[in-house]
Design an enzyme around this catalytic site. Sequence first.
Site, PDB file in Angstrom:
ATOM      1  CG  HIS A  47      -1.655   1.257   1.435  1.00  0.00           C
ATOM      2  ND1 HIS A  47      -2.474   1.877   0.513  1.00  0.00           N
ATOM      3  CD2 HIS A  47      -1.593   2.099   2.505  1.00  0.00           C
ATOM      4  CE1 HIS A  47      -2.891   3.035   1.022  1.00  0.00           C
ATOM      5  NE2 HIS A  47      -2.372   3.181   2.218  1.00  0.00           N
ATOM      6  CG  HIS A  71       0.712   7.111   4.001  1.00  0.00           C
ATOM      7  ND1 HIS A  71       1.098   6.325   2.955  1.00  0.00           N
ATOM      8  CD2 HIS A  71      -0.534   6.680   4.341  1.00  0.00           C
ATOM      9  CE1 HIS A  71       0.143   5.464   2.668  1.00  0.00           C
ATOM     10  NE2 HIS A  71      -0.868   5.648   3.496  1.00  0.00           N
ATOM     11  CD  GLU A  75      -3.536   5.516  11.475  1.00  0.00           C
ATOM     12  OE1 GLU A  75      -3.159   5.948  10.376  1.00  0.00           O
ATOM     13  OE2 GLU A  75      -4.718   5.400  11.790  1.00  0.00           O
ATOM     14  CG  ASP A  76      -1.535   1.392  10.224  1.00  0.00           C
ATOM     15  OD1 ASP A  76      -2.292   1.593  11.188  1.00  0.00           O
ATOM     16  OD2 ASP A  76      -1.851   1.624   9.051  1.00  0.00           O
ATOM     17  CG  ASP A 137      -3.892   6.830   2.334  1.00  0.00           C
ATOM     18  OD1 ASP A 137      -3.589   5.627   2.289  1.00  0.00           O
ATOM     19  OD2 ASP A 137      -4.576   7.335   3.251  1.00  0.00           O
ATOM     20  CG  ASP A 258     -21.516  16.084 -21.237  1.00  0.00           C
ATOM     21  OD1 ASP A 258     -22.453  15.277 -21.100  1.00  0.00           O
ATOM     22  OD2 ASP A 258     -21.052  16.749 -20.301  1.00  0.00           O
TER      23      ASP A 258
HETATM   24 MN    MN Z   1      -2.690   4.525   3.981  1.00  0.00          MN
END
Ligand code: MN
Length: 529
Positions: A47, A71, A75-76, A137, A258
């Site tokens: 990811h 990123h 957090e993870d 993300d 369109d």
């Molecule tokens: Mn992420």
Amino acid sequence: MVSVKEIIGTMRAPSPEDVAFVEKAYAYAKKAHEGQTRYSGEPYFIHPAATAKILAEYGMDATTIAAGLLHDAIEDARVSREEMEREFGKELLFIVDGVTKLGTHKYRGAERHAESLRRLLVATASDIRVLIVKLADRFHNMQTLEHVPEHKRHRIALETVEIYAPIADRLGMGRMKSALEDLAFPFIDPDAAVHAAEVRKLKTKETETGLAKVRKELGRELAKKGLPGFRTDIRMKGLWSLHQKLRRKQDDISLIHDIAALRIIVSSIEDCYTALGAVHALYKPLPGEFKDYIAFPKPNGYQSLHTTVVTPEAGIVEVQIRTEEMHRHAMFGIASHMSYKQLGKSIEKLDKETQKSRFSALSFSWRSLIPSLMRVAKRDEEMRPGTKIPPWLAELAEAHAGSAGSEEFVEGLKEDFFSHRVFVFTPQGDVIDLPATSTPIDFAYAIHSDLGDHLQGAKVNDKLVAFDTPLNNGDIVEIMRRDSAHPSAKWLDIVRTSLARRHIKTALGMTEQTKPRRRARQTRKARRA
Ligand code: MN
């Protein structure tokens, strides 16, 4: 898994330092996420690596790409903020912090979500790259949404079309916007998604051969006018946006012109108008369908000429005419201005544009960015490009930093940020950017709180108007000020912007939580309905 070679190969002219920085971030993040898996069962690092690749495709700088790799590391993967700053510097930590969701203890559920969003936007006000990393993300998360547990998919998909796609749109990132919408669509309404795809397919078959003929005929005509250096392509309408239009037109396909549009890309603005002349000489335009977004760019900076013409070969066709630069902007938006090399150049160019067209909304939105652009550009050797603060974003962050409840925050956000905008002018020709249906009161407060607080009367296009008159694109608004004039509580039912509402309440000595705000919103909703 995206390799570090692929990421670096996608970057535009990276320096050896850039390469080393991205390589270091890649190895570091890969190690930090070791042993973690995604819902799909694949290694988690897939990811962040994919996110970084998207950022490289958008021409982002090494810091932003490295931030994409890292990123989720705080957090993870439980990397400490101190360590991240030590290894990768303050700037990168700032971006990652802005993207990181909140810790678990303080907020829950919807409130937690609103807080994350607020935090994201406040961080974005100092560094636009925070938002771009967040979009990349989300873009990758949407590509893999089918692996997420079913009960979460719908909410994530909705949030994507309600919040992230409009943000991409506001930043002028047209390609990202429609990609996000079309990824989300099947999870929001599977049947409608199938239907829209069928409609598009049918219409494509119908028009494809016709459009090829139109393209040829136009090519000859343009060459005759001395425009050999043009190219054309055919753009298909996104499925989600087709779905919205089908709904507006009661599913009557014949009213939608369109689904397929013919794009003509030329080398200068002059050539755009020449090409338009050629198109109208060949085919009869539908009255009322011509839009000059070059003279009046959309609020996100989008520029093009749009016209709808009747062709013998392909029926009614929308034609979009633009320069290469406008085309790049329409695809990549603000990101297309982010590389260091372009930065200096575009300031010069924008300066010229500002002088050339006093009434250009584009030059307005960029003009107010120029001081910070200059600051960034002049920063010494360790300078990394990209710290630009769009005024609407800074304003937004400022206006909402103090607002109380989460529900109120999200509501305010939707109202100010995601609704359509109008551009109106001061008598001096400065452009003021306001939400649609704004009134002279909103205009006065947008210029200065003192002007709003002492608003005595307003003229629109030289005529005196009532305070609840909605302003239209291109209106010239003149505010009359008088010391003895003061806001009235009735104004709360009239104003459109939260900025004006806040000032009026302050002037009336009301607190944020009193009732008129809710009533005001309901009244407006009723009026719109
Ligand atoms: Mn992420």
